[in-house]
Write a protein that holds these residues in place. Sequence first.
Motif, short mmCIF file in Angstrom:
data_model
loop_
_atom_site.label_atom_id
_atom_site.label_comp_id
_atom_site.label_asym_id
_atom_site.label_seq_id
_atom_site.Cartn_x
_atom_site.Cartn_y
_atom_site.Cartn_z
N GLN B 205 7.17 -2.07 1.81
CA GLN B 205 5.95 -1.56 1.20
C GLN B 205 4.93 -1.18 2.26
O GLN B 205 4.27 -0.15 2.18
CB GLN B 205 5.33 -2.64 0.30
CG GLN B 205 6.12 -2.99 -0.92
CD GLN B 205 5.85 -2.03 -2.07
OE1 GLN B 205 5.30 -0.95 -1.89
NE2 GLN B 205 6.26 -2.44 -3.25
N SER B 206 4.79 -2.06 3.26
CA SER B 206 3.77 -1.77 4.25
C SER B 206 4.18 -0.60 5.12
O SER B 206 3.34 0.14 5.61
CB SER B 206 3.50 -3.00 5.11
OG SER B 206 4.65 -3.34 5.84
N SER B 209 3.15 2.38 3.07
CA SER B 209 1.69 2.55 3.11
C SER B 209 1.24 2.96 4.50
O SER B 209 0.35 3.80 4.64
CB SER B 209 1.00 1.26 2.70
OG SER B 209 1.47 0.82 1.46
N GLY B 210 1.84 2.34 5.51
CA GLY B 210 1.49 2.71 6.87
C GLY B 210 1.80 4.17 7.13
O GLY B 210 1.02 4.88 7.79
N PHE C 65 -1.39 -1.83 -0.02
CA PHE C 65 0.00 -2.15 -0.32
C PHE C 65 0.04 -3.49 -1.02
O PHE C 65 -0.68 -4.41 -0.65
CB PHE C 65 0.86 -2.13 0.95
CG PHE C 65 0.53 -3.22 1.92
CD1 PHE C 65 -0.57 -3.10 2.75
CD2 PHE C 65 1.32 -4.35 2.02
CE1 PHE C 65 -0.88 -4.09 3.65
CE2 PHE C 65 1.01 -5.34 2.93
CZ PHE C 65 -0.09 -5.22 3.74
N SER C 72 -3.73 -6.97 -3.01
CA SER C 72 -3.16 -6.01 -2.07
C SER C 72 -3.88 -6.07 -0.74
O SER C 72 -5.01 -6.55 -0.65
CB SER C 72 -3.20 -4.61 -2.65
OG SER C 72 -4.42 -4.37 -3.26
N GLY C 194 -2.04 -8.19 7.13
CA GLY C 194 -2.10 -6.90 6.42
C GLY C 194 -2.52 -5.77 7.35
O GLY C 194 -1.94 -4.69 7.36
N LEU C 197 0.32 -4.93 9.61
CA LEU C 197 1.41 -4.20 8.96
C LEU C 197 1.05 -2.73 8.78
O LEU C 197 1.84 -1.83 9.08
CB LEU C 197 1.74 -4.83 7.61
CG LEU C 197 2.51 -6.16 7.67
CD1 LEU C 197 2.64 -6.76 6.28
CD2 LEU C 197 3.89 -5.94 8.27
N LEU C 198 -0.17 -2.47 8.29
CA LEU C 198 -0.57 -1.08 8.06
C LEU C 198 -0.72 -0.32 9.37
O LEU C 198 -0.31 0.84 9.49
CB LEU C 198 -1.87 -1.02 7.26
CG LEU C 198 -1.69 -1.25 5.75
CD1 LEU C 198 -3.03 -1.40 5.08
CD2 LEU C 198 -0.93 -0.10 5.14
#
Lengths: 244, 273, 316
Positions: B205-206, B209-210, C65, C72, C194, C197-198
């Motif tokens: 998921q990340s 999104s990334g 996410f 999220s 988070g 990760l992004l």
Amino acid sequence: MHHTVDIRSLYFTYGDGTQALRGVDLYIAPSEKVALVGPNGSGKSTLLLHLNGILEGDGEIKVCGKPVRADNLGEVRAAVGIVFQDPDDQLFSQSVYDDVAFGPIYMGCSPAEVDRRVEQALTSVGMQAARNRVSHHLSQGEKKRVAIATVLSMDPEILVLDEPSAGLDPRARRELINLLATLPQTMLVASHDMHLVAELTPRMIVIDQGRVVADGSTGELLAKKDLLEAHGLEAPCSELTLAT
Amino acid sequence: MELLEKNSKVCPVHINILDVYHARQSRIHRLDPRAKLLGSLMVILTTMLLPEGAWLPQGILFGLIVLLSFASRLGIFFTVRRSFIAIPFLLAALPLPFLTPGPPLWSLPGLGWVVTSTGLMRFLTILVRTWIAVQASIILSATTPASDLLWGLNAFRFPRLIVAIIGFMLRYLFILADEALRMLRARASRSPRLAGIKRPGLIWQSRVSGAMVGSLFLRSLERSERVHAAMLSRGYDGEMRRLYQPAFRTLDWLLLLGMILILCGIFSLSYWS
Amino acid sequence: MRFSPEPLHIPDGFLTPLLAALGWLFAVIIINIALRQTRRQLGERQVPLMGILAAFIFAAQAINFPVAAGTSGHLLGGALAAIIMGPWAAALIMTAVVSVQALIFQDGGLLALGWNILNMGVLTAFAGYISYQGLQKWIGRSTSARVVAAFAAAWLSMEVGAIAAAIELALSGTSPLVIALPAMASVHALIGVGEGLLTSGAVRLLQATRPDVLDAGERAPGKLPATFVAGGLFLAIVLAAFSPLASSSPDGLEYVAKLGGFLARAQEPAFAFLPDYTIPFITHPAVTTILAVTIGTLVVFSVAWIVGRGTARKEL
């Protein structure tokens, strides 16, 4: 030697090695309205960006009799007004007034002169009422007209438009074509819209793979179906092929 | 036009930029943005500088805000309703009543933690100050369009370049947020929830999104290059130029003077009691 | 309104006016330096590029996410901006973002804006950049190395910002250090995952599509002065944590309450001042938190190093 565009043997290669222009020659006489057509990737936009010195290629470019060089870019940019494809790229100020005033301000005009030019430019595109509006709230057609005004306020001798009718609904497109027909400047219009080309520009230049492959009267060239197809174009058809 | 939809399963973040500015025909709306900015800062400074426990002066300050809220035709409880965003952060100050030394008030049953009067005073003071400051800020942004507010920063001799940068940010915020919204919608459209099938894990998921963040960046980069070309074409040379700065009008001076008087009154009240 | 999961936007009321003014002073100085540095770096692309990228960060903060049960994760963006554009440009971009959040959305106070800019804009960007660069030297420039380094850098950037915010709250007497520091540090250790990760996801995409952008970011100027400025600022904040003002023991809070007395006492000779006040180094609860964070950081970085090294060997 005013209001002219004179390009000789223009070559240009992008930083990543793509050769976008391979020896372009063209001449545009004062007050001519010329269309530049060609498939995507043919070098149309690249060519347009040379006209005011944003891109620098090898070869000779003269606009209004002046060579386009680093030391006279200010004059060149006042003489050649480019209207880009996406109006949101051109409307970057906080209000319509600010955007149309941007050019004159950078030309060094006095506040009174700036005001006069803004008023005149907005009137010629029919957007005087939008003076204090935020460009974000305008429709696509209105944005296009204001984008043209942002260039007109600099009083250019030559107007260059990149895909002016792209993304417009039929009414906005009709308004745009009518507007362009009234403007007196020498005009170079890059477009896929063959109906617009047929209606607006008596002369047509076909460019493909960085070279000029045809240059002549729009009427004559549009009749040469094979030529057009060979270069990824289609003539505006008088008969419709309907879906069954 | 909504920036991102509220209550949308696509994006649980609720941003509605248009909610912030409320267009009205009011004297407050017509004031010079610089005056309004100065006024708000004066209110915030006042509430911060009033001594602890000066409840009456703070109350009068609150009354002033209610008055301004009414004068802006926003309704008397407008600022109160919108001030609830600061609540989560107040949790940070929650330990204060227990940890500040002083005469004890009562103790928490079961845990034995003691609430001191000085601690409670300090906590309530922080509460009131934050609340009033937030409301002052709310009136400011509700009565002043974002670009005017930005222009108002000129009163404070902010570097022109940073003001211009923020200007571009405001201008392209909607456009980029639209692109983000479109990506989120596209992702939602391709994210079915089927019974019995395990959903992909956090890392995947990340990554997705990334990747969205990354492509949004590339589009922004390309757009900035096109905007730059458009600016160059109209004679931009890197210097930020401005037309002219209008002077304050009578109404603006009246507001500022009025506020100074009222705030001085509030301060003197606090020193008497 | 934004329901931001990151409690880093400090509202007005939480910082004393004096501390807030100090924050503004530092912020203005750093912004001015950043403007000059980026002007040199970018020329007249400076304004449209920084502005549009600021809009990008703001919009990207909306990209989420799903983590678990309806919550999220989101991006703050300081580390990402620094990895792509270098520390000074990132500082400017984040300044714009944080300022608009405060001015227009009341996300963070106006007086407190100085420190908010420093915490979320400057310290995150610089910490992220320095640790990204540092890790790269160890584990190389392969795709996985960059991704892993980005993760660690983004995680650390959140910790640095959170620690600074906690100390500022303590110095203002709003939240005792003994609570604020562990709370902020641990919450942001989670939020930092988070962020990591992004950020690493974005870096992965860029490495695949436009690695030249990442290369340019690494060559961005100002690494040495950035290290000094940010390092100095952060060190000053941390040292302030050990000052009497931030002590969780009653002595510290008494000093805060009797500010006038404090000033009078400061005029006495220094050595008479010290015996009344035992230097709380060893038994100070802040020390344990900072130790914990340091250990956590070392763990994260070591894992990053091991993973980076391991995958790099595989790619060869």
